[in-house]
Design a protein around this motif. Structure first.
Motif, PDB file in Angstrom:
ATOM      1  N   GLN A  87       0.857  -1.178   0.000  1.00 58.57           N
ATOM      2  CA  GLN A  87       0.000   0.000   0.000  1.00 58.57           C
ATOM      3  C   GLN A  87       0.900   1.237   0.000  1.00 58.57           C
ATOM      4  OE1 GLN A  87      -3.545   0.274   0.774  1.00 58.57           O
ATOM      5  NE2 GLN A  87      -3.749  -1.894   0.341  1.00 58.57           N
ATOM      6  N   ALA A  88       0.448   2.302  -0.637  1.00 53.43           N
ATOM      7  CA  ALA A  88       1.204   3.554  -0.626  1.00 53.43           C
ATOM      8  C   ALA A  88       0.678   4.433   0.506  1.00 53.43           C
ATOM      9  CB  ALA A  88       1.080   4.276  -1.960  1.00 53.43           C
ATOM     10  N   PHE A  89       1.594   5.071   1.223  1.00 55.17           N
ATOM     11  CA  PHE A  89       1.243   5.960   2.323  1.00 55.17           C
ATOM     12  C   PHE A  89       1.885   7.316   2.108  1.00 55.17           C
ATOM     13  CE2 PHE A  89       0.702   1.776   4.050  1.00 55.17           C
ATOM     14  CZ  PHE A  89      -0.442   1.887   4.819  1.00 55.17           C
ATOM     15  N   GLU A  90       1.135   8.363   2.446  1.00 54.24           N
ATOM     16  CA  GLU A  90       1.649   9.730   2.430  1.00 54.24           C
ATOM     17  C   GLU A  90       1.927  10.098   3.873  1.00 54.24           C
ATOM     18  OE1 GLU A  90      -0.036  13.177  -0.053  1.00 54.24           O
ATOM     19  OE2 GLU A  90      -0.925  13.412   1.935  1.00 54.24           O
ATOM     20  N   ILE A  91       3.159  10.456   4.164  1.00 50.98           N
ATOM     21  CA  ILE A  91       3.583  10.751   5.531  1.00 50.98           C
ATOM     22  C   ILE A  91       4.061  12.194   5.574  1.00 50.98           C
ATOM     23  CG2 ILE A  91       5.178  10.098   7.373  1.00 50.98           C
ATOM     24  CD1 ILE A  91       5.276   7.327   5.611  1.00 50.98           C
ATOM     25  N   ARG A  92       3.363  13.021   6.342  1.00 51.01           N
ATOM     26  CA  ARG A  92       3.721  14.437   6.461  1.00 51.01           C
ATOM     27  C   ARG A  92       4.593  14.633   7.697  1.00 51.01           C
ATOM     28  NH1 ARG A  92       0.404  17.778   3.067  1.00 51.01           N
ATOM     29  NH2 ARG A  92      -1.056  16.405   2.004  1.00 51.01           N
ATOM     30  N   VAL A  93       5.682  15.338   7.484  1.00 51.51           N
ATOM     31  CA  VAL A  93       6.665  15.563   8.543  1.00 51.51           C
ATOM     32  C   VAL A  93       6.792  17.065   8.746  1.00 51.51           C
ATOM     33  CG1 VAL A  93       9.080  15.221   9.182  1.00 51.51           C
ATOM     34  CG2 VAL A  93       7.898  13.472   7.863  1.00 51.51           C
ATOM     35  N   ALA A  94       6.826  17.502  10.004  1.00 55.82           N
ATOM     36  CA  ALA A  94       6.997  18.920  10.318  1.00 55.82           C
ATOM     37  C   ALA A  94       8.377  19.378   9.867  1.00 55.82           C
ATOM     38  CB  ALA A  94       6.815  19.160  11.809  1.00 55.82           C
ATOM     39  N   GLY A  95       8.431  20.519   9.218  1.00 51.38           N
ATOM     40  CA  GLY A  95       9.703  21.097   8.792  1.00 51.38           C
ATOM     41  C   GLY A  95      10.284  20.419   7.569  1.00 51.38           C
ATOM     42  N   LEU A 127      11.929   7.268  11.087  1.00 53.46           N
ATOM     43  CA  LEU A 127      11.844   8.729  10.978  1.00 53.46           C
ATOM     44  C   LEU A 127      12.097   9.381  12.330  1.00 53.46           C
ATOM     45  CD1 LEU A 127       8.743   9.149   8.614  1.00 53.46           C
ATOM     46  CD2 LEU A 127      11.173   9.302   8.013  1.00 53.46           C
ATOM     47  N   ARG A 128      11.552   8.783  13.396  1.00 53.22           N
ATOM     48  CA  ARG A 128      11.765   9.335  14.739  1.00 53.22           C
ATOM     49  C   ARG A 128      13.235   9.281  15.143  1.00 53.22           C
ATOM     50  NH1 ARG A 128       6.756   6.788  15.530  1.00 53.22           N
ATOM     51  NH2 ARG A 128       7.764   4.944  16.390  1.00 53.22           N
ATOM     52  N   THR A 129      13.972   8.251  14.677  1.00 56.70           N
ATOM     53  CA  THR A 129      15.400   8.174  15.027  1.00 56.70           C
ATOM     54  C   THR A 129      16.177   9.333  14.423  1.00 56.70           C
ATOM     55  OG1 THR A 129      16.052   6.750  13.167  1.00 56.70           O
ATOM     56  CG2 THR A 129      15.360   5.648  15.200  1.00 56.70           C
ATOM     57  N   PHE A 130      15.637   9.919  13.349  1.00 60.10           N
ATOM     58  CA  PHE A 130      16.274  11.094  12.737  1.00 60.10           C
ATOM     59  C   PHE A 130      15.793  12.387  13.389  1.00 60.10           C
ATOM     60  CE2 PHE A 130      16.612   8.136   9.023  1.00 60.10           C
ATOM     61  CZ  PHE A 130      17.990   8.134   8.945  1.00 60.10           C
ATOM     62  N   GLY A 131      14.925  12.275  14.412  1.00 60.66           N
ATOM     63  CA  GLY A 131      14.420  13.460  15.096  1.00 60.66           C
ATOM     64  C   GLY A 131      13.305  14.159  14.340  1.00 60.66           C
ATOM     65  N   VAL A 151       6.479  13.325  12.891  1.00 59.93           N
ATOM     66  CA  VAL A 151       5.431  12.904  11.958  1.00 59.93           C
ATOM     67  C   VAL A 151       4.129  13.544  12.419  1.00 59.93           C
ATOM     68  CG1 VAL A 151       4.117  10.944  11.071  1.00 59.93           C
ATOM     69  CG2 VAL A 151       6.588  10.737  11.431  1.00 59.93           C
ATOM     70  N   VAL A 152       3.480  14.302  11.522  1.00 63.08           N
ATOM     71  CA  VAL A 152       2.252  14.993  11.898  1.00 63.08           C
ATOM     72  C   VAL A 152       1.009  14.378  11.267  1.00 63.08           C
ATOM     73  CG1 VAL A 152       3.368  17.185  12.440  1.00 63.08           C
ATOM     74  CG2 VAL A 152       2.591  16.758  10.116  1.00 63.08           C
ATOM     75  N   GLU A 153       1.183  13.545  10.222  1.00 63.31           N
ATOM     76  CA  GLU A 153       0.020  12.923   9.587  1.00 63.31           C
ATOM     77  C   GLU A 153       0.468  11.742   8.735  1.00 63.31           C
ATOM     78  OE1 GLU A 153      -3.792  14.217   6.796  1.00 63.31           O
ATOM     79  OE2 GLU A 153      -2.086  15.562   6.963  1.00 63.31           O
ATOM     80  N   ALA A 167       3.277  -3.515  10.143  1.00 66.39           N
ATOM     81  CA  ALA A 167       4.576  -3.641  10.812  1.00 66.39           C
ATOM     82  C   ALA A 167       5.653  -2.872  10.046  1.00 66.39           C
ATOM     83  CB  ALA A 167       4.963  -5.107  10.951  1.00 66.39           C
ATOM     84  N   GLU A 168       5.644  -2.985   8.720  1.00 64.01           N
ATOM     85  CA  GLU A 168       6.627  -2.256   7.917  1.00 64.01           C
ATOM     86  C   GLU A 168       6.403  -0.748   8.025  1.00 64.01           C
ATOM     87  OE1 GLU A 168       8.455  -2.040   3.392  1.00 64.01           O
ATOM     88  OE2 GLU A 168       6.929  -3.540   3.849  1.00 64.01           O
ATOM     89  N   LEU A 169       5.131  -0.319   8.016  1.00 63.85           N
ATOM     90  CA  LEU A 169       4.813   1.102   8.160  1.00 63.85           C
ATOM     91  C   LEU A 169       5.302   1.623   9.513  1.00 63.85           C
ATOM     92  CD1 LEU A 169       3.455   3.769   7.347  1.00 63.85           C
ATOM     93  CD2 LEU A 169       1.312   2.818   8.266  1.00 63.85           C
ATOM     94  N   HIS A 170       5.020   0.888  10.581  1.00 61.45           N
ATOM     95  CA  HIS A 170       5.446   1.327  11.917  1.00 61.45           C
ATOM     96  C   HIS A 170       6.966   1.336  12.038  1.00 61.45           C
ATOM     97  CE1 HIS A 170       1.613   1.870  13.978  1.00 61.45           C
ATOM     98  NE2 HIS A 170       1.170   0.907  13.189  1.00 61.45           N
ATOM     99  N   GLY A 171       7.627   0.395  11.394  1.00 61.27           N
ATOM    100  CA  GLY A 171       9.085   0.395  11.386  1.00 61.27           C
ATOM    101  C   GLY A 171       9.639   1.629  10.692  1.00 61.27           C
ATOM    102  N   PHE A 172       9.006   2.019   9.571  1.00 58.42           N
ATOM    103  CA  PHE A 172       9.449   3.216   8.853  1.00 58.42           C
ATOM    104  C   PHE A 172       9.207   4.468   9.704  1.00 58.42           C
ATOM    105  CE2 PHE A 172       8.797   6.687   5.766  1.00 58.42           C
ATOM    106  CZ  PHE A 172      10.057   6.675   5.187  1.00 58.42           C
ATOM    107  N   LEU A 173       8.052   4.540  10.364  1.00 60.77           N
ATOM    108  CA  LEU A 173       7.765   5.691  11.229  1.00 60.77           C
ATOM    109  C   LEU A 173       8.766   5.768  12.379  1.00 60.77           C
ATOM    110  CD1 LEU A 173       3.861   5.464  11.338  1.00 60.77           C
ATOM    111  CD2 LEU A 173       5.271   7.045   9.980  1.00 60.77           C
TER     112      LEU A 173
END
Length: 93
Positions: free
Chosen positions: A17-25, A66-70, A73-75, A57-63
């Motif tokens: 599935q394709a996901f759009e992930i919005r990140v602040a900044g 992203l958090r490890t890079f500081g 994720v806003v949406e 599981a793959e989506l949560h791993g990717f999220l």
């Protein structure tokens, strides 16, 4: 990275599935090069990442990555990508 989210972006991603992930900044370029198989779009106050994931599981791993890079994720939105999604939902629209 102008990939079409309707096209598989990774080997074995045809059922993904394709996901759009919005990140602040804005995401720094050195971070973007480490995020494999991601399409990006940046504006002044946010970055939009598009990524295919086979399952939650793959989506949560990717999220988590992203958090490890500081990154904040806003949406997260699942994109409707065509025939594969219609089949999985029974095709009733």
């Amino acid at each position: 990275m102008d990939q079409n989210p309707r096209e598989p972006v990774a080997a074995g991603a045809t059922d993904a599935q394709a996901f759009e992930i919005r990140v602040a900044g804005l995401v720094p370029q050195q971070v973007l090069v480490q995020l494999v198989d991601v399409e990006t779009s940046s504006r002044e106050t946010r970055t939009v990442l598009i990524r295919r994931c086979r399952d939650q599981a793959e989506l949560h791993g990717f999220l988590a990555r992203l958090r490890t890079f500081g990154l904040e994720v806003v949406e997260v939105r699942r994109l409707i990508t065509g025939a594969a999604d219609e089949e999985s939902s029974g095709g009733d629209a």
